[in-house]
Design a protein around this motif. Structure first.
Motif, mmCIF file in Angstrom:
data_model
loop_
_atom_site.group_PDB
_atom_site.id
_atom_site.type_symbol
_atom_site.label_atom_id
_atom_site.label_comp_id
_atom_site.label_asym_id
_atom_site.label_seq_id
_atom_site.Cartn_x
_atom_site.Cartn_y
_atom_site.Cartn_z
ATOM 1 N N MET A 152 -21.394 61.695 -7.883
ATOM 2 C CA MET A 152 -20.224 61.323 -8.685
ATOM 3 C C MET A 152 -19.754 59.881 -8.403
ATOM 4 O O MET A 152 -19.394 59.148 -9.318
ATOM 5 N N LYS A 157 -15.440 64.752 -13.698
ATOM 6 C CA LYS A 157 -15.466 66.156 -13.276
ATOM 7 C C LYS A 157 -14.927 67.072 -14.358
ATOM 8 O O LYS A 157 -15.266 68.243 -14.415
ATOM 9 N N PRO A 186 -18.583 67.154 -16.779
ATOM 10 C CA PRO A 186 -19.817 66.565 -16.245
ATOM 11 C C PRO A 186 -20.989 66.658 -17.215
ATOM 12 O O PRO A 186 -21.867 65.795 -17.216
#
Ligand SMILES: NC(=O)C1=CN([C@@H]2O[C@H](COP(=O)(O)OP(=O)(O)OC[C@H]3O[C@@H](n4cnc5c(N)ncnc54)[C@H](O)[C@@H]3O)[C@@H](O)[C@H]2O)[C@@H](O)CC1
Ligand SMILES: [K+]
Length: 527
Positions: free
Chosen positions: A401, A416, A419
């Motif tokens: 990430m 998030k 995704p």
């Protein structure tokens, strides 16, 4: 391989059976409720308990809850139905289900009638496996407040009821379709959500059940067939996919009359001065995955350690000072190495020096074999944007990430939230395969093929496990798999190897190298 649907896709799937083929909605609902009631009965019998609370909303999820309550009542359990409030306007199916329970005399109450309205936020569940949290069990709560129809954040009486469910320490919670409060599209918590011990879902898995935190809040997930008309395989392929153990059969077999040349040459360009670890982990994983030959290209200072720790690897070294001084000569050396390779791992632990940038640029410019771009190679591409100009279809990027955030400029929290979209958009923009690493890794491959990974364990949340993944994917490419398939299968196998390592060393104790060493357990015993 199984399809995983968004809420919208599931609604279309529902409508196809009901409107397209004429299967009555109440028939599907009866089977859905029966699947929930059967799971409840299984738990009640095991726990020798007799109490059932069915907590229902005003849509068809609530109607499932009322129907399941009726079935359990008819089996002799002590059943109560709870609604958030008295005046909710119910769906047609809910009204039909309520007519039956009224005639049967099953008690129907509201949140206000609950004497012990203790509110508790989503309880944490550290280091326990799903479903293991409750020691004593007085009965079962059916969570049927919201299913795939949740459309906004929960508040008011709905929120109180969700928190009440979470506060019942001595009741097992069965979520009907999906824990209430979880977005079926991305697994996020919309205001508040139920933590379930068990989730019984219908027809197909939903994205909200495989992405975090929804995945964790589902507890044990059971997918039940309730009679939807299946899609054709072409239609199914349009959805996000999740691999399962049967996909391990796609790892190519080893032929009796083969030699090391049959199984591909992997070049691992990794490790900075005195930082050999990344190259060793990646190379080890590539060999463990089945590659025929693995060569490590690393600074001269790493010679001894690589030869000692992985004598099976071919070694090619370079002098970092020379590389800085004479980049043209360094480029020629790099070209010789990349010509040898069938697949290249580029980036783990190479650092951010000028010679590392030169290496990344030259490999991207000149190599036409599949390249797995990881770690510092991605950080260099984020820092020197012109490097992304070389991104084409032979590249697999494997950012976590933070690396993805550097590459795209998008905040981690935003990624998030979705995704699948983040990985898909990146893959489409650059024409690459994108492996967006997280607890539920997303793989966006060629031709719109997208996967969410379901294997793995928090034991793998450690330095070096990403290096192992690059080697696993490279090994699969070396064995002959197409890049998207190698990436998706590689992530899946890597997760299974992590689970196997956890069996040996416990959730805290696993080292990345042990994940590599557990790879053979996965494909030898795993199918
Ligand atoms: N025949 C069918 O269509 C089948 C449907 N099934 C069930 O039906 C469910 C889907 O039903 P629905 O589409 O009615 O949706 P839900 O029952 O999930 O919820 C929708 C209802 O909640 C309201 N709502 C949404 N968000 C809210 C919020 N934050 N606060 C307060 N109210 C909110 C909506 O206005 C609507 O009344 C599935 O999850 C599944 O459980 C199953 O029975 C299988 C068959
Ligand atoms: K639910």
């Amino acid at each position: 391989m199984k399809a995983v649907l968004s809420g919208k896709e599931m609604k279309e799937f529902d409508a196809r059976s009901i409107k397209g083929y004429g299967i009555p909605s109440l028939v599907l609902m009866e089977r859905a409720a029966m699947a929930v009631a059967e799971k409840a009965e299984e738990i009640l019998e095991k726990e020798r308990a007799g109490t059932v609370w069915s907590v229902c909303g005003f849509g068809n999820n609530g109607a499932d809850g009322v129907a399941a309550a009726r079935m359990l009542f008819l089996k002799g359990y002590d059943v109560k139905i709870v609604f958030p409030q008295r005046d909710g306007k119910g769906s047609e199916e809910l009204e039909a289900q309520l007519n039956v329970v009224k005639r049967l005399g099953i008690p129907v109450m509201t949140a206000e009638d609950l004497s012990d309205l203790v509110e508790k936020k989503i309880p944490a569940q550290p280091f326990r496996k799903a479903g293991e949290r409750k020691r004593s069990c007085r009965g079962v709560i059916l969570d049927a407040i919201f299913g795939i129809g949740l459309s906004r954040n929960v508040e008011g009486a709905y929120r109180k009821l969700i928190r009440w469910i979470n506060g019942q320490e001595d009741m097992k919670v069965i979520a009907v379709d999906i824990p209430s409060g979880i977005s079926s599209d991305n697994g996020s918590v919309m205001g508040d959500a139920v933590r379930a011990d068990v989730t019984v879902t219908f027809g197909e898995k939903k994205l909200g059940q495989v992405l975090f935190p929804g995945r964790d809040l589902c507890g044990h997930l059971f997918v039940k067939d309730v009679g939807f008309v299946p899609e054709s395989s072409a239609e199914r392929e349009k959805h996000v996919q999740m691999l399962d153990r049967e996909d391990l059969l796609r790892i190519p077999a080893r032929m009796a009359d083969s030699n090391k040349g049959t199984y591909g040459k992997v070049l691992v360009m990794a490790g900075a001065k005195n930082m050999a670890g990344a190259s060793l982990l990646s190379a080890r994983a590539a060999y463990r995955m089945g590659a025929g030959l693995v060569k490590v290209f690393t600074p001269e200072e790493n010679r001894l350690i690589v030869q000692e720790k992985l004598p099976e690897a071919i070694l090619s070294t370079y002098d970092t000072k020379e590389a800085e001084k004479d980049p043209e000569n360094f480029a020629r050396k790099i070209a010789r190495e990349t010509e040898w390779a069938d697949v290249i791992v580029l980036g783990p632990g190479i650092g951010m020096e000028d010679y590392a940038r030169c290496m990344v640029e030259n490999v991207l410019k000149d190599a036409y074999v599949p390249i797995i771009l990881d770690a510092d190679a991605l950080n260099l591409a984020a820092e020197y944007r012109e490097l992304t100009g070389y991104f084409t279809e032979n590249i697999i990027v494997t950012p976590h990430m933070k690396e993805m955030s550097r590459l795209t400029g998008i905040q981690i929290e935003e990624m998030k939230e979705n995704p699948v979209r983040t990985a898909r958009e990146f893959a489409d923009q650059y024409g690459v395969v994108c492996v967006l690493k997280d607890a539920a890794t997303v793989i966006a491959g060629r031709d719109g093929k997208t996967f969410v990974n379901g294997s793995g364990t928090p034991a793998m949340a450690k330095g070096g496990s990403g290096d192992v993944l690059t080697g696993v994917i490279a090994g699969l490419v070396a064995l002959g798999l197409e890049e998207s398939d190698a990436a998706a299968l590689g992530v899946y196998v890597h997760g299974l190897a992590g689970e196997a390592a956890e069996q040996h060393f416990g959730v805290h104790g696993v080292l990345a190298g042990e994940i590599a060493d557990c790879l053979p357990e996965v494909y030898r015993d795993g199918i």
